[in-house]
Design a protein around this motif. Structure first.
Motif, PDB file in Angstrom:
ATOM      1  N   CYS A   1       0.847  -1.192   0.000  1.00 18.04           N
ATOM      2  CA  CYS A   1       0.000   0.000   0.000  1.00 18.04           C
ATOM      3  C   CYS A   1       0.884   1.243   0.000  1.00 18.04           C
ATOM      4  N   HIS A   2       0.494   2.266  -0.775  1.00 17.04           N
ATOM      5  CA  HIS A   2       1.176   3.549  -0.715  1.00 17.04           C
ATOM      6  C   HIS A   2       0.134   4.657  -0.718  1.00 17.04           C
ATOM      7  N   ASP A   3       0.458   5.789  -0.075  1.00  9.96           N
ATOM      8  CA  ASP A   3      -0.551   6.845   0.002  1.00  9.96           C
ATOM      9  C   ASP A   3       0.005   8.257  -0.197  1.00  9.96           C
ATOM     10  N   HIS A   4       1.287   8.425  -0.498  1.00 15.32           N
ATOM     11  CA  HIS A   4       1.828   9.754  -0.759  1.00 15.32           C
ATOM     12  C   HIS A   4       3.217   9.605  -1.368  1.00 15.32           C
ATOM     13  N   LEU A   5       3.718  10.673  -1.941  1.00 20.00           N
ATOM     14  CA  LEU A   5       5.113  10.719  -2.377  1.00 20.00           C
ATOM     15  C   LEU A   5       5.893  11.696  -1.505  1.00 20.00           C
ATOM     16  N   MET A   6       5.440  12.953  -1.459  1.00 19.44           N
ATOM     17  CA  MET A   6       6.103  13.947  -0.632  1.00 19.44           C
ATOM     18  C   MET A   6       5.682  13.799   0.830  1.00 19.44           C
ATOM     19  N   ILE A   7       6.619  14.011   1.744  1.00 18.48           N
ATOM     20  CA  ILE A   7       6.284  13.890   3.156  1.00 18.48           C
ATOM     21  C   ILE A   7       5.260  14.945   3.560  1.00 18.48           C
TER      22      ILE A   7
ATOM     23  N   MET B   1       1.829  13.487   3.361  1.00 10.59           N
ATOM     24  CA  MET B   1       1.494  12.289   4.135  1.00 10.59           C
ATOM     25  C   MET B   1       0.249  12.578   4.960  1.00 10.59           C
ATOM     26  N   PRO B   2      -0.782  11.751   4.849  1.00 13.56           N
ATOM     27  CA  PRO B   2      -2.046  12.039   5.543  1.00 13.56           C
ATOM     28  C   PRO B   2      -1.892  12.212   7.050  1.00 13.56           C
ATOM     29  N   ASP B   3      -1.014  11.398   7.653  1.00 18.94           N
ATOM     30  CA  ASP B   3      -0.785  11.473   9.096  1.00 18.94           C
ATOM     31  C   ASP B   3       0.669  11.082   9.325  1.00 18.94           C
ATOM     32  N   LEU B   4       1.476  11.992   9.844  1.00 17.60           N
ATOM     33  CA  LEU B   4       2.906  11.736  10.015  1.00 17.60           C
ATOM     34  C   LEU B   4       3.203  10.612  10.996  1.00 17.60           C
ATOM     35  N   THR B   5       2.223  10.180  11.749  1.00 13.40           N
ATOM     36  CA  THR B   5       2.452   9.108  12.717  1.00 13.40           C
ATOM     37  C   THR B   5       1.888   7.762  12.268  1.00 13.40           C
ATOM     38  N   THR B   6       1.313   7.703  11.082  1.00 10.63           N
ATOM     39  CA  THR B   6       0.702   6.459  10.605  1.00 10.63           C
ATOM     40  C   THR B   6       1.093   6.225   9.153  1.00 10.63           C
ATOM     41  N   THR B   7       1.671   5.073   8.880  1.00  9.36           N
ATOM     42  CA  THR B   7       2.132   4.748   7.528  1.00  9.36           C
ATOM     43  C   THR B   7       1.133   3.845   6.809  1.00  9.36           C
ATOM     44  N   PRO B   8       1.306   3.658   5.497  1.00 11.28           N
ATOM     45  CA  PRO B   8       0.450   2.713   4.768  1.00 11.28           C
ATOM     46  C   PRO B   8       0.629   1.267   5.219  1.00 11.28           C
ATOM     47  N   GLY B   9       1.573   1.020   6.131  1.00 13.19           N
ATOM     48  CA  GLY B   9       1.739  -0.320   6.682  1.00 13.19           C
ATOM     49  C   GLY B   9       0.514  -0.797   7.440  1.00 13.19           C
TER      50      GLY B   9
ATOM     51  N   SER C   1      -1.173  -2.534   4.430  1.00 16.59           N
ATOM     52  CA  SER C   1      -0.441  -3.691   3.887  1.00 16.59           C
ATOM     53  C   SER C   1      -0.278  -4.778   4.937  1.00 16.59           C
ATOM     54  N   GLY C   2      -0.017  -4.385   6.183  1.00 14.23           N
ATOM     55  CA  GLY C   2       0.163  -5.379   7.232  1.00 14.23           C
ATOM     56  C   GLY C   2      -1.101  -6.170   7.499  1.00 14.23           C
ATOM     57  N   ALA C   3      -2.223  -5.480   7.642  1.00 13.54           N
ATOM     58  CA  ALA C   3      -3.487  -6.171   7.921  1.00 13.54           C
ATOM     59  C   ALA C   3      -3.851  -7.130   6.793  1.00 13.54           C
ATOM     60  N   ALA C   4      -3.639  -6.690   5.547  1.00 18.30           N
ATOM     61  CA  ALA C   4      -3.980  -7.544   4.404  1.00 18.30           C
ATOM     62  C   ALA C   4      -3.070  -8.768   4.331  1.00 18.30           C
ATOM     63  N   ALA C   5      -1.771  -8.558   4.570  1.00 14.59           N
ATOM     64  CA  ALA C   5      -0.829  -9.686   4.502  1.00 14.59           C
ATOM     65  C   ALA C   5      -1.092 -10.692   5.614  1.00 14.59           C
TER      66      ALA C   5
ATOM     67  N   GLY D   1       9.344   2.250   1.598  1.00 14.36           N
ATOM     68  CA  GLY D   1       9.925   2.913   0.444  1.00 14.36           C
ATOM     69  C   GLY D   1       9.683   4.402   0.410  1.00 14.36           C
ATOM     70  N   MET D   2      10.583   5.115  -0.273  1.00 10.12           N
ATOM     71  CA  MET D   2      10.532   6.558  -0.420  1.00 10.12           C
ATOM     72  C   MET D   2      10.581   7.220   0.962  1.00 10.12           C
ATOM     73  N   VAL D   3       9.663   8.131   1.299  1.00  8.30           N
ATOM     74  CA  VAL D   3       9.648   8.786   2.610  1.00  8.30           C
ATOM     75  C   VAL D   3       8.404   8.326   3.362  1.00  8.30           C
ATOM     76  N   LEU D   4       8.486   7.079   3.868  1.00  8.33           N
ATOM     77  CA  LEU D   4       7.355   6.434   4.534  1.00  8.33           C
ATOM     78  C   LEU D   4       6.158   6.324   3.599  1.00  8.33           C
ATOM     79  N   SER D   5       6.430   6.244   2.296  1.00 13.34           N
ATOM     80  CA  SER D   5       5.391   6.364   1.282  1.00 13.34           C
ATOM     81  C   SER D   5       4.749   5.049   0.894  1.00 13.34           C
ATOM     82  N   CYS D   6       5.580   4.035   0.665  1.00 11.17           N
ATOM     83  CA  CYS D   6       5.096   2.749   0.163  1.00 11.17           C
ATOM     84  C   CYS D   6       5.540   1.640   1.092  1.00 11.17           C
TER      85      CYS D   6
END
Length: 385
Positions: free
Chosen positions: A240-246, A249-257, A260-264, A368-373
């Motif tokens: 999962c990815h949700d941004h490119l530039m920091i 980022m929708p929430d600096l304390t929460t990543t797209p993990g 991806s983690g829940a799905a995996a 990947g990138m800046v907490l992006s992917c």
């Protein structure tokens, strides 16, 4: 994106990693570079499982496909590229598009710098970064992670000492790894006394700059059983990815993990409590802390206390980055490949002094990138398939 067929069939256990190799040095430098280094580590991974180049009909590589092979997945999501490659490889094998896939990564930034050598022009940042972030003093990539760390401290009371615990645990693992770049134990006080790089991150909160190369070989579960080493099955994979530039980022304390983690985990049919080894990308200590929360090993905001007391180190409840990680083992620019290699070694019981007894389920979680992917790979030994 998750590794599930359109008709709902899961890829769980359809493919297995059968060979791995990496090439690093305690000096941080390697003698080979470029295609020669890629070729060498590919051959080592193939030797690990008893296959040859003639068996390979698929390749995953994060650069231009024509540079390495005609039939290549050249997806590049930064440090998580190799988890994405493993997900794609498992899907291609399950669909019958290929039988044996090799994933490879090699980079030599440390020796290149020392020798005045360059592998070619560096990719420029996205135009939006050039326009909206870099002119205002945001130091890439360190500044982006410093923002995330500062925000986490503000929202949840996370302390520099708690971040330092992550670096201390990684180094404790590295003391048992004779190939690690740094093998001398460190303390929380050592981390806090190291130079400030970008507030609140000290130098020992930051990953290394080393040469390194790694490769994996994947094939069908059926073929894997006849090869040289015990298969390590792909039992869950998601990205999962949700941004490119920091700054976006929708929430600096929460990543797209979180996604991806829940799905995996759902695909694998396991929970964080079932994980024996966590290989979580540690470009900075804050990166690793966010993985702990977003993958569900602890609640949001509790990553700091969770990392205390050696919980992530040798003898701790959650062995994390058992080779020493990007903080102490190696980090040649993109680290995700080394997460996979160490996870496989742990599940095959090959890690010697740093072996986690009875390890059957491992997670290799790339950033990947800046907490992006974020890309989460759940791997299982035969007992966990």
């Amino acid at each position: 994106m998750t590794a599930v067929h359109a008709d709902g069939r899961s890829l769980r256990g359809a493919a297995a990693i059968v060979g791995v190799a990496d090439d690093v040095s305690p000096t941080g430098e390697l003698s080979l570079h470029g295609p020669a280094l890629e070729a060498a580590v590919i051959r080592s991974a193939l030797d690990d499982c008893g296959l040859t180049l003639a068996d390979v009909d698929g390749v995953c590589h994060s650069a231009s496909s024509i540079q390495l092979a005609e039939y290549t997945d050249s997806t590049n999501t930064g440090g998580s590229s190799f988890q994405v490659h493993a997900e794609h490889a498992a899907a291609a094998i399950a669909a019958g598009l290929c039988d044996v896939v090799v994933g490879v990564y090699a980079a030599t930034p440390r020796s290149d710098r020392a020798n005045g050598r360059s592998d070619g022009p560096r990719r420029a940042p996205a135009d939006a970064m050039l326009e909206w972030e870099l002119p205002y003093g945001l130091r890439q990539p360190m500044g982006a992670y410093a923002l995330a760390a500062s925000r986490h401290m503000h929202e949840f009371g996370t302390t520099p000492e708690q971040l330092a615990e992550i670096a201390v645990s990684a180094r404790a693992w590295a003391t048992m790894n004779e190939r690690a770049r740094y093998q001398t134990p460190i303390t929380v006080e050592d981390v806090l006394a190291s130079p400030m790089e970008s507030t609140p991150l000290h130098r020992l909160d930051c990953c290394l700059v080393t040469d390194g190369a790694g490769a994996f070989v994947m094939t069908s579960a059926e073929r894997a059983r006849s090869l040289r080493k015990p298969p390590v099955y792909v039992i869950g994979a998601a990205t999962c990815h949700d941004h490119l530039m920091i700054s976006q980022m929708p929430d600096l304390t929460t990543t797209p993990g979180v996604v991806s983690g829940a799905a995996a985990f759902a695909q694998a049919g396991v929970s964080p409590d079932d994980v024996d080894v966590l290989m979580g990308y540690d470009s900075f200590t804050i990166t690793a802390l966010l993985h702990l929360e977003d993958l569900g090993f602890c609640a949001k905001g509790e990553g700091g206390p969770f990392a205390e007391g050696g919980r992530l180190g040798p003898g701790g409840a959650l062995p994390m980055n058992t080779n020493g990680g990007g903080l102490s083992y190696t980090h040649p620019g993109m680290y995700g490949m080394f997460l996979i290699v160490e996870a496989v070694h742990q599940l095959r019981g090959e890690c010697g002094k740093r072996q986690v007894a009875g390890a059957e389920v491992a997670v290799a979680h790339g950033s990947g990138m800046v907490l992006s992917c974020m890309s989460t790979l759940v791997l299982g030994a035969e007992a966990a398939r």
